[in-house]
Enzyme design. Sequence first.
Site, PDB file in Angstrom:
ATOM      1  N   HIS A 143     -27.884  -3.375 -43.239  1.00  0.00           N
ATOM      2  CA  HIS A 143     -27.388  -4.493 -43.829  1.00  0.00           C
ATOM      3  C   HIS A 143     -26.202  -4.659 -44.797  1.00  0.00           C
ATOM      4  O   HIS A 143     -25.274  -5.266 -44.661  1.00  0.00           O
ATOM      5  CB  HIS A 143     -28.810  -5.452 -44.292  1.00  0.00           C
ATOM      6  CG  HIS A 143     -28.273  -6.835 -44.873  1.00  0.00           C
ATOM      7  ND1 HIS A 143     -28.228  -7.984 -44.258  1.00  0.00           N
ATOM      8  CD2 HIS A 143     -27.926  -6.926 -46.194  1.00  0.00           C
ATOM      9  CE1 HIS A 143     -27.797  -8.927 -45.013  1.00  0.00           C
ATOM     10  NE2 HIS A 143     -27.660  -8.269 -46.222  1.00  0.00           N
ATOM     11  N   GLU A 144     -26.314  -3.700 -45.719  1.00  0.00           N
ATOM     12  CA  GLU A 144     -25.408  -3.452 -46.749  1.00  0.00           C
ATOM     13  C   GLU A 144     -24.002  -3.159 -46.220  1.00  0.00           C
ATOM     14  O   GLU A 144     -23.024  -3.609 -46.647  1.00  0.00           O
ATOM     15  CB  GLU A 144     -26.020  -2.513 -47.932  1.00  0.00           C
ATOM     16  CG  GLU A 144     -27.304  -2.997 -48.684  1.00  0.00           C
ATOM     17  CD  GLU A 144     -26.810  -4.486 -49.365  1.00  0.00           C
ATOM     18  OE1 GLU A 144     -25.923  -4.694 -49.623  1.00  0.00           O
ATOM     19  OE2 GLU A 144     -28.033  -5.192 -49.265  1.00  0.00           O
ATOM     20  N   HIS A 147     -22.063  -5.998 -44.794  1.00  0.00           N
ATOM     21  CA  HIS A 147     -21.310  -6.757 -45.631  1.00  0.00           C
ATOM     22  C   HIS A 147     -19.955  -5.993 -45.762  1.00  0.00           C
ATOM     23  O   HIS A 147     -19.029  -6.532 -45.904  1.00  0.00           O
ATOM     24  CB  HIS A 147     -22.076  -6.548 -47.254  1.00  0.00           C
ATOM     25  CG  HIS A 147     -23.121  -7.533 -47.270  1.00  0.00           C
ATOM     26  ND1 HIS A 147     -22.995  -8.949 -46.804  1.00  0.00           N
ATOM     27  CD2 HIS A 147     -24.371  -7.197 -47.484  1.00  0.00           C
ATOM     28  CE1 HIS A 147     -24.306  -9.480 -47.038  1.00  0.00           C
ATOM     29  NE2 HIS A 147     -24.986  -8.418 -47.315  1.00  0.00           N
TER      30      HIS A 147
END
Length: 170
Positions: A143-144, A147
Site C-alpha cells: 500500500h505504501e 503511494h
Amino acid sequence: MTNLYINRTSNIRKTWLLITVFLLFVVGFGWFLSYWFQNPGILFIAVIFSFFMSFASYWWSDKLVLAMSHAKPMKEEDASELYQIVESLSKTADLPMPKIYIIEEQAMNALATGRNSKHAVVAVTRGLLEKLEPKELEGVLAHELSHIGNHDMLISSVVVVLAGIVVMAA
C-alpha cells in the site's frame, strides 16, 4: 499505462496548486496585516516567508515529515525480513528501492514520503513490525509503495508541512 500517467500528472498539478494556494493565502494575510497595521514590512516578511516555506515543503517535505515523526534510518542487518519484503515489492512494481526508516512507537502505522520515486522513503513503526505477520506487513508495505508509484505521497507530505506551518504561525 495512460491512466497511470494521467494520475501522476494530476497529482503533480494538485501539488503545485496547493503550493500556489498557500502562497496566495500567506501573502494575502500578510497584505491584510500590513494594511491593518500600516506597516509595509509585514507584507515583505509574508512574501519571503511564503516563498521559503513553499520551496522547503517541496524539496524537504520528506525530511520534515521524518523529523516530526522522529523516524530513524534502519539498517538492513537490523531488519533483513523488512528489507527483503520492500525490495521484492519494489522490483515487482518497477520502482527504485526506497530508504527505510523506523519510528519507535507501539502504534501500528506506516508512511511513504518523498518528492518522487527516486527520493522515496518508507517508514514503519516498531509496533507494526512486532504485531504483524510477514504477509500482513507485505500488504501494508505494498500500500505504501502504491503511494510512491502513484506520486501521491508528495501532495500528502506538502499538506502536512504547510498545515503544520499555518498552525505554528497561528
